[in-house]
Design a protein around this motif. Sequence first.
Motif, PDB file in Angstrom:
ATOM      1  N   TRP A   1       0.833  -1.203   0.000  1.00 54.50           N
ATOM      2  CA  TRP A   1       0.000   0.000   0.000  1.00 54.50           C
ATOM      3  C   TRP A   1       0.870   1.256   0.000  1.00 54.50           C
ATOM      4  N   PHE A   2       1.861   1.313   0.907  1.00 61.01           N
ATOM      5  CA  PHE A   2       2.712   2.507   0.999  1.00 61.01           C
ATOM      6  C   PHE A   2       3.562   2.722  -0.254  1.00 61.01           C
ATOM      7  N   ASN A   3       3.950   1.657  -0.911  1.00 69.46           N
ATOM      8  CA  ASN A   3       4.835   1.768  -2.068  1.00 69.46           C
ATOM      9  C   ASN A   3       4.127   1.748  -3.417  1.00 69.46           C
ATOM     10  N   SER A   4       2.908   1.214  -3.472  1.00 70.30           N
ATOM     11  CA  SER A   4       2.263   1.036  -4.782  1.00 70.30           C
ATOM     12  C   SER A   4       0.827   1.558  -4.879  1.00 70.30           C
ATOM     13  N   VAL A   5       0.241   1.978  -3.781  1.00 74.15           N
ATOM     14  CA  VAL A   5      -1.170   2.384  -3.812  1.00 74.15           C
ATOM     15  C   VAL A   5      -1.353   3.862  -3.509  1.00 74.15           C
ATOM     16  N   VAL A   6      -0.862   4.300  -2.362  1.00 73.39           N
ATOM     17  CA  VAL A   6      -1.129   5.663  -1.914  1.00 73.39           C
ATOM     18  C   VAL A   6      -0.632   6.664  -2.962  1.00 73.39           C
ATOM     19  N   PHE A   7      -1.470   7.638  -3.258  1.00 71.03           N
ATOM     20  CA  PHE A   7      -1.231   8.727  -4.208  1.00 71.03           C
ATOM     21  C   PHE A   7      -1.292   8.315  -5.679  1.00 71.03           C
ATOM     22  N   THR A   8      -1.727   7.091  -5.971  1.00 71.02           N
ATOM     23  CA  THR A   8      -1.980   6.712  -7.364  1.00 71.02           C
ATOM     24  C   THR A   8      -3.306   7.347  -7.778  1.00 71.02           C
ATOM     25  N   TYR A   9      -3.608   7.336  -9.076  1.00 69.25           N
ATOM     26  CA  TYR A   9      -4.888   7.905  -9.504  1.00 69.25           C
ATOM     27  C   TYR A   9      -6.054   7.107  -8.920  1.00 69.25           C
TER      28      TYR A   9
ATOM     29  N   TYR B   1      -6.557  -1.804  -4.497  1.00 74.37           N
ATOM     30  CA  TYR B   1      -6.402  -0.430  -4.031  1.00 74.37           C
ATOM     31  C   TYR B   1      -7.442  -0.167  -2.957  1.00 74.37           C
ATOM     32  N   ASP B   2      -7.011   0.477  -1.881  1.00 72.08           N
ATOM     33  CA  ASP B   2      -7.955   0.896  -0.857  1.00 72.08           C
ATOM     34  C   ASP B   2      -7.467   2.179  -0.232  1.00 72.08           C
ATOM     35  N   LEU B   3      -8.377   2.846   0.451  1.00 72.34           N
ATOM     36  CA  LEU B   3      -8.089   4.141   1.044  1.00 72.34           C
ATOM     37  C   LEU B   3      -7.019   4.049   2.124  1.00 72.34           C
ATOM     38  N   VAL B   4      -7.125   3.068   2.975  1.00 69.03           N
ATOM     39  CA  VAL B   4      -6.154   2.850   4.053  1.00 69.03           C
ATOM     40  C   VAL B   4      -5.751   1.381   4.064  1.00 69.03           C
ATOM     41  N   PRO B   5      -4.551   1.094   4.543  1.00 69.22           N
ATOM     42  CA  PRO B   5      -4.076  -0.294   4.494  1.00 69.22           C
ATOM     43  C   PRO B   5      -4.452  -1.129   5.707  1.00 69.22           C
ATOM     44  N   LEU B   6      -5.370  -0.678   6.510  1.00 69.23           N
ATOM     45  CA  LEU B   6      -5.603  -1.324   7.796  1.00 69.23           C
ATOM     46  C   LEU B   6      -6.737  -2.339   7.810  1.00 69.23           C
ATOM     47  N   LEU B   7      -7.613  -2.280   6.830  1.00 69.83           N
ATOM     48  CA  LEU B   7      -8.767  -3.162   6.832  1.00 69.83           C
ATOM     49  C   LEU B   7      -8.865  -3.887   5.502  1.00 69.83           C
ATOM     50  N   ASP B   8      -9.437  -5.070   5.505  1.00 71.16           N
ATOM     51  CA  ASP B   8      -9.608  -5.841   4.280  1.00 71.16           C
ATOM     52  C   ASP B   8     -10.963  -5.599   3.638  1.00 71.16           C
ATOM     53  N   VAL B   9     -11.523  -4.415   3.854  1.00 70.19           N
ATOM     54  CA  VAL B   9     -12.808  -4.077   3.250  1.00 70.19           C
ATOM     55  C   VAL B   9     -12.636  -2.842   2.384  1.00 70.19           C
ATOM     56  N   PHE B  10     -13.579  -2.628   1.516  1.00 70.03           N
ATOM     57  CA  PHE B  10     -13.544  -1.510   0.584  1.00 70.03           C
ATOM     58  C   PHE B  10     -14.204  -0.306   1.240  1.00 70.03           C
ATOM     59  N   ILE B  11     -13.443   0.415   2.025  1.00 67.81           N
ATOM     60  CA  ILE B  11     -13.952   1.492   2.858  1.00 67.81           C
ATOM     61  C   ILE B  11     -14.742   2.526   2.053  1.00 67.81           C
TER      62      ILE B  11
END
Length: 183
Positions: A25-33, A89-99
Amino acid sequence: MKRIPTFEETYTLQSAADAAGRDFWFNSVVFTYQWWLLVAITIIPFLVWWKIVDRRRFFEITTYGLLIALFSGLLDAIGVEMDAWEYKYDLVPLLDVFIAYDISVLPVSYMVIYQYCQTWRSFAIAHVIVSFLFAFVSEPLLVYLDIYQLIEWKHIYSVPGYFFLAIFLRWVMGKLIKKSQSL
Protein backbone atom coordinates in the motif's frame (compact mmCIF):
# COMPACT_ATOMS: atom_id res chain seq x y z
CA MET A 1 -3.56 -36.92 6.74
CA LYS A 2 -3.27 -33.16 6.28
CA ARG A 3 -1.35 -31.34 9.01
CA ILE A 4 -3.29 -28.46 10.56
CA PRO A 5 -1.15 -25.42 11.36
CA THR A 6 -0.92 -24.25 14.95
CA PHE A 7 -2.24 -20.90 16.09
CA GLU A 8 1.32 -19.59 16.29
CA GLU A 9 2.08 -20.67 12.70
CA THR A 10 -1.15 -19.13 11.48
CA TYR A 11 -0.45 -15.91 13.35
CA THR A 12 3.09 -15.70 11.91
CA LEU A 13 1.79 -16.16 8.37
CA GLN A 14 -1.01 -13.64 8.88
CA SER A 15 1.37 -11.12 10.42
CA ALA A 16 3.77 -11.46 7.47
CA ALA A 17 0.88 -11.09 5.01
CA ASP A 18 -0.35 -7.97 6.85
CA ALA A 19 3.14 -6.43 6.78
CA ALA A 20 3.48 -7.22 3.08
CA GLY A 21 0.05 -5.64 2.44
CA ARG A 22 1.05 -2.46 4.25
CA ASP A 23 4.34 -2.30 2.34
CA PHE A 24 2.46 -2.75 -0.93
CA TRP A 25 0.00 0.00 0.00
CA PHE A 26 2.71 2.51 1.00
CA ASN A 27 4.84 1.77 -2.07
CA SER A 28 2.26 1.04 -4.78
CA VAL A 29 -1.17 2.38 -3.81
CA VAL A 30 -1.13 5.66 -1.91
CA PHE A 31 -1.23 8.73 -4.21
CA THR A 32 -1.98 6.71 -7.36
CA TYR A 33 -4.89 7.91 -9.50
CA GLN A 34 -6.94 4.98 -8.13
CA TRP A 35 -6.25 6.11 -4.57
CA TRP A 36 -7.26 9.70 -5.38
CA LEU A 37 -10.42 8.37 -7.01
CA LEU A 38 -11.20 6.51 -3.78
CA VAL A 39 -10.64 9.70 -1.78
CA ALA A 40 -13.12 11.48 -4.07
CA ILE A 41 -15.77 8.74 -3.95
CA THR A 42 -15.49 8.68 -0.18
CA ILE A 43 -15.96 12.43 0.30
CA ILE A 44 -18.20 13.60 -2.57
CA PRO A 45 -21.25 11.43 -1.76
CA PHE A 46 -21.36 12.85 1.77
CA LEU A 47 -21.10 16.43 0.49
CA VAL A 48 -24.05 15.83 -1.83
CA TRP A 49 -26.00 13.99 0.87
CA TRP A 50 -25.43 16.81 3.36
CA LYS A 51 -27.08 19.24 0.93
CA ILE A 52 -30.18 17.10 0.36
CA VAL A 53 -30.79 15.24 3.62
CA ASP A 54 -34.17 15.85 5.24
CA ARG A 55 -33.10 17.53 8.49
CA ARG A 56 -36.38 16.58 10.18
CA ARG A 57 -35.57 12.87 9.67
CA PHE A 58 -31.81 13.25 10.07
CA PHE A 59 -31.45 10.81 12.96
CA GLU A 60 -33.60 8.14 11.29
CA ILE A 61 -31.90 8.43 7.90
CA THR A 62 -28.43 8.49 9.45
CA THR A 63 -29.23 5.44 11.57
CA TYR A 64 -30.31 3.58 8.44
CA GLY A 65 -27.06 4.61 6.73
CA LEU A 66 -24.97 3.48 9.68
CA LEU A 67 -26.71 0.10 9.65
CA ILE A 68 -25.98 -0.18 5.91
CA ALA A 69 -22.30 0.67 6.55
CA LEU A 70 -22.07 -1.86 9.38
CA PHE A 71 -23.65 -4.73 7.48
CA SER A 72 -21.99 -3.98 4.13
CA GLY A 73 -18.60 -3.84 5.87
CA LEU A 74 -19.30 -7.14 7.59
CA LEU A 75 -20.44 -8.83 4.37
CA ASP A 76 -17.48 -7.34 2.50
CA ALA A 77 -15.04 -8.67 5.11
CA ILE A 78 -16.62 -12.13 4.85
CA GLY A 79 -16.30 -12.05 1.06
CA VAL A 80 -12.63 -11.06 1.21
CA GLU A 81 -11.91 -13.62 3.92
CA MET A 82 -13.61 -16.36 1.88
CA ASP A 83 -11.51 -15.37 -1.17
CA ALA A 84 -14.57 -14.45 -3.22
CA TRP A 85 -13.05 -11.07 -4.14
CA GLU A 86 -10.12 -8.83 -3.27
CA TYR A 87 -9.20 -5.15 -3.46
CA LYS A 88 -5.88 -4.08 -4.93
CA TYR A 89 -6.40 -0.43 -4.03
CA ASP A 90 -7.95 0.90 -0.86
CA LEU A 91 -8.09 4.14 1.04
CA VAL A 92 -6.15 2.85 4.05
CA PRO A 93 -4.08 -0.29 4.49
CA LEU A 94 -5.60 -1.32 7.80
CA LEU A 95 -8.77 -3.16 6.83
CA ASP A 96 -9.61 -5.84 4.28
CA VAL A 97 -12.81 -4.08 3.25
CA PHE A 98 -13.54 -1.51 0.58
CA ILE A 99 -13.95 1.49 2.86
CA ALA A 100 -14.90 3.93 0.08
CA TYR A 101 -17.99 1.86 -0.74
CA ASP A 102 -18.78 0.40 2.67
CA ILE A 103 -18.85 3.73 4.53
CA SER A 104 -19.71 6.16 1.76
CA VAL A 105 -21.06 5.09 -1.63
CA LEU A 106 -23.45 2.36 -0.45
CA PRO A 107 -24.75 4.07 2.70
CA VAL A 108 -25.25 7.42 0.98
CA SER A 109 -26.98 5.87 -2.04
CA TYR A 110 -29.20 3.82 0.23
CA MET A 111 -29.96 6.79 2.50
CA VAL A 112 -31.09 8.89 -0.47
CA ILE A 113 -33.45 6.14 -1.58
CA TYR A 114 -34.63 5.64 2.01
CA GLN A 115 -35.38 9.36 2.24
CA TYR A 116 -37.21 9.75 -1.07
CA CYS A 117 -38.95 6.40 -1.52
CA GLN A 118 -41.56 6.38 1.20
CA THR A 119 -43.61 3.36 0.06
CA TRP A 120 -42.34 -0.20 0.07
CA ARG A 121 -43.12 -0.46 -3.63
CA SER A 122 -41.10 2.60 -4.69
CA PHE A 123 -38.31 1.61 -2.29
CA ALA A 124 -38.11 -1.93 -3.72
CA ILE A 125 -38.20 -0.74 -7.33
CA ALA A 126 -35.45 1.82 -6.66
CA HIS A 127 -33.31 -0.85 -5.02
CA VAL A 128 -33.79 -3.32 -7.86
CA ILE A 129 -32.45 -0.64 -10.19
CA VAL A 130 -29.59 0.34 -7.86
CA SER A 131 -28.66 -3.30 -7.26
CA PHE A 132 -28.28 -3.89 -10.98
CA LEU A 133 -26.35 -0.62 -11.40
CA PHE A 134 -23.91 -1.50 -8.64
CA ALA A 135 -23.48 -5.08 -9.88
CA PHE A 136 -23.25 -4.42 -13.63
CA VAL A 137 -21.92 -0.86 -13.92
CA SER A 138 -20.04 0.03 -10.75
CA GLU A 139 -18.37 -3.33 -10.09
CA PRO A 140 -17.17 -3.83 -13.70
CA LEU A 141 -15.84 -0.26 -13.67
CA LEU A 142 -13.89 -1.01 -10.49
CA VAL A 143 -12.54 -4.18 -12.15
CA TYR A 144 -11.54 -2.14 -15.21
CA LEU A 145 -9.75 0.39 -12.96
CA ASP A 146 -7.88 -2.54 -11.34
CA ILE A 147 -9.32 -1.68 -7.90
CA TYR A 148 -11.59 -4.69 -7.47
CA GLN A 149 -10.71 -8.25 -8.42
CA LEU A 150 -13.20 -11.09 -8.65
CA ILE A 151 -11.81 -14.40 -7.47
CA GLU A 152 -14.68 -16.81 -6.76
CA TRP A 153 -17.44 -14.32 -7.50
CA LYS A 154 -19.60 -13.16 -10.38
CA HIS A 155 -21.31 -9.79 -10.64
CA ILE A 156 -24.77 -11.38 -10.75
CA TYR A 157 -24.20 -12.78 -7.24
CA SER A 158 -24.08 -9.20 -5.91
CA VAL A 159 -27.59 -8.25 -7.03
CA PRO A 160 -29.52 -10.10 -4.31
CA GLY A 161 -27.02 -8.94 -1.69
CA TYR A 162 -27.43 -5.27 -2.56
CA PHE A 163 -31.21 -5.66 -2.73
CA PHE A 164 -31.87 -7.71 0.39
CA LEU A 165 -29.49 -5.61 2.49
CA ALA A 166 -31.65 -2.55 1.74
CA ILE A 167 -34.95 -4.37 2.24
CA PHE A 168 -33.92 -6.11 5.46
CA LEU A 169 -32.54 -2.96 7.05
CA ARG A 170 -35.59 -0.91 6.09
CA TRP A 171 -37.69 -3.57 7.81
CA VAL A 172 -35.38 -3.34 10.86
CA MET A 173 -35.73 0.45 10.87
CA GLY A 174 -39.52 0.10 10.79
CA LYS A 175 -39.38 -2.17 13.83
CA LEU A 176 -37.00 0.20 15.66
CA ILE A 177 -39.18 3.22 14.92
CA LYS A 178 -42.34 1.41 16.01
CA LYS A 179 -40.64 0.26 19.22
CA SER A 180 -39.32 3.74 20.03
CA GLN A 181 -42.80 5.24 19.52
CA SER A 182 -44.35 2.73 21.92
CA LEU A 183 -41.99 3.61 24.76
